[in-house]
Design an enzyme around this catalytic site. Structure first.
Site, PDB file in Angstrom:
ATOM      1  N   ASP A  68      -2.672   3.601  -9.435  1.00  0.00           N
ATOM      2  CA  ASP A  68      -2.617   4.662  -8.425  1.00  0.00           C
ATOM      3  C   ASP A  68      -1.235   5.278  -8.317  1.00  0.00           C
ATOM      4  OD1 ASP A  68      -1.339   2.462  -7.254  1.00  0.00           O
ATOM      5  OD2 ASP A  68      -3.060   1.968  -6.004  1.00  0.00           O
ATOM      6  N   ASN A 137      -6.610  -4.918   4.376  1.00  0.00           N
ATOM      7  CA  ASN A 137      -7.958  -4.431   4.727  1.00  0.00           C
ATOM      8  C   ASN A 137      -8.933  -4.558   3.560  1.00  0.00           C
ATOM      9  OD1 ASN A 137      -7.121  -2.416   3.005  1.00  0.00           O
ATOM     10  ND2 ASN A 137      -7.379  -0.726   4.465  1.00  0.00           N
ATOM     11  N   HIS A 139      -8.372  -3.425   0.402  1.00  0.00           N
ATOM     12  CA  HIS A 139      -8.328  -2.394  -0.642  1.00  0.00           C
ATOM     13  C   HIS A 139      -7.793  -2.953  -1.951  1.00  0.00           C
ATOM     14  CE1 HIS A 139      -4.058  -1.026   0.750  1.00  0.00           C
ATOM     15  NE2 HIS A 139      -3.922  -1.648  -0.405  1.00  0.00           N
ATOM     16  N   GLU A 144      -9.826   2.383  -0.328  1.00  0.00           N
ATOM     17  CA  GLU A 144      -9.867   1.918   1.050  1.00  0.00           C
ATOM     18  C   GLU A 144     -11.307   1.575   1.469  1.00  0.00           C
ATOM     19  OE1 GLU A 144      -7.154   1.253   2.402  1.00  0.00           O
ATOM     20  OE2 GLU A 144      -5.681   2.878   2.372  1.00  0.00           O
TER      21      GLU A 144
END
Length: 245
Positions: A68, A137, A139, A144
């Site tokens: 990313d 979380n 990811h 996400e």
């Protein structure tokens, strides 16, 4: 099925992760490595650099694709992932920079850039070994929590928890980009092997959720349980909630 390797601490985790990557490169010198950024892989990269400097590793034929990149950052911005990879790995090993690939965060045309990156991964014949971290979380990459698993490289709006976690790298929270380009879950799952690393008690709740909870796009990393060759290397703290069960 996720194979779990427990380590004493962060340094032990980093060495064992570097062992997996170095074995891949030694056995297949022209491997395609999927690479990750963030604080967790830094120790692993430092170990690989050390081994390369000693002459134990040869990156000359390796090709890489990063997961990313922030949208809106030029590659020489000191918080871009291009800059991170250069400063933590690429400039210290004998890799051909033309064989390193990271999404172009400076391209404002998200559709074109994501299509280009997906086609690039396909043209390389896929990824031999994908390195992953995991967000608090759940990811992986910048995928996400969502209603569906994204397949291909795409533009994503970063969760507030991700912005909070990354704010420590910027002078001010308001400077953290709100969007990123990220490899999709489908591309990650197409890798022949996956290595995921985690360290610290802050990661313990999401590690337990990834291993024991339902497989759901609300916890993107949970999908890894459907991959045939995944290894989780994590220290005692990150595995602490699993070890209590």
């Amino acid at each position: 099925m996720i194979k779990i390797v427990e380590t004493r601490d962060y340094n032990d985790m980093s060495r064992k992760a570097a062992n997996v990557i170095s074995a891949q490169v030694i056995l297949k010198p022209d491997s395609v490595l999927g690479l990750a950024t963030g604080s967790t892989p830094v120790g692993c990269y430092q170990t690989l650099v050390h081994w390369c400097e000693k002459g134990d590793l040869d990156f000359s034929k390796v090709r890489t694709v990063n997961l990313d990149e922030y949208q809106g950052l030029e590659k020489w911005h000191d918080q871009s992932y291009y800059y991170f990879m250069r400063e933590n790995l690429f400039k210290y090993v004998n890799i051909n920079l033309d064989n390193t690939n990271i999404p172009d965060g400076s391209n404002p045309d998200a559709e074109a850039e994501c299509a280009r990156y997906h086609e690039l991964i396909e043209s390389m014949g896929g990824i031999d070994l994908q390195l992953l971290g995991i967000g608090n979380n759940g990811h992986i990459g910048f995928n996400e929590p969502a209603d569906v698993f994204a397949d291909k490289t795409h533009k994503v709006e970063l969760a507030e928890s991700t912005i909070d976690a990354n704010a420590r790298f910027f002078k001010d929270r308001d400077e953290v980009p709100r969007f990123a380009y990220t490899m999709g879950i489908g591309e990650i799952m197409s890798a022949k092997k996956i290595l995921i690393i985690a360290s610290g008690k802050a990661k313990a709740p999401i590690i337990r959720e990834m291993i024991k909870g339902p497989v759901t796009p609300k916890v993107p990393a949970s999908i890894l349980r459907f991959h045939p060759d995944v290894t989780l290397i994590a220290d005692v703290d990150a595995l602490s909630l699993l070890n209590k069960e």
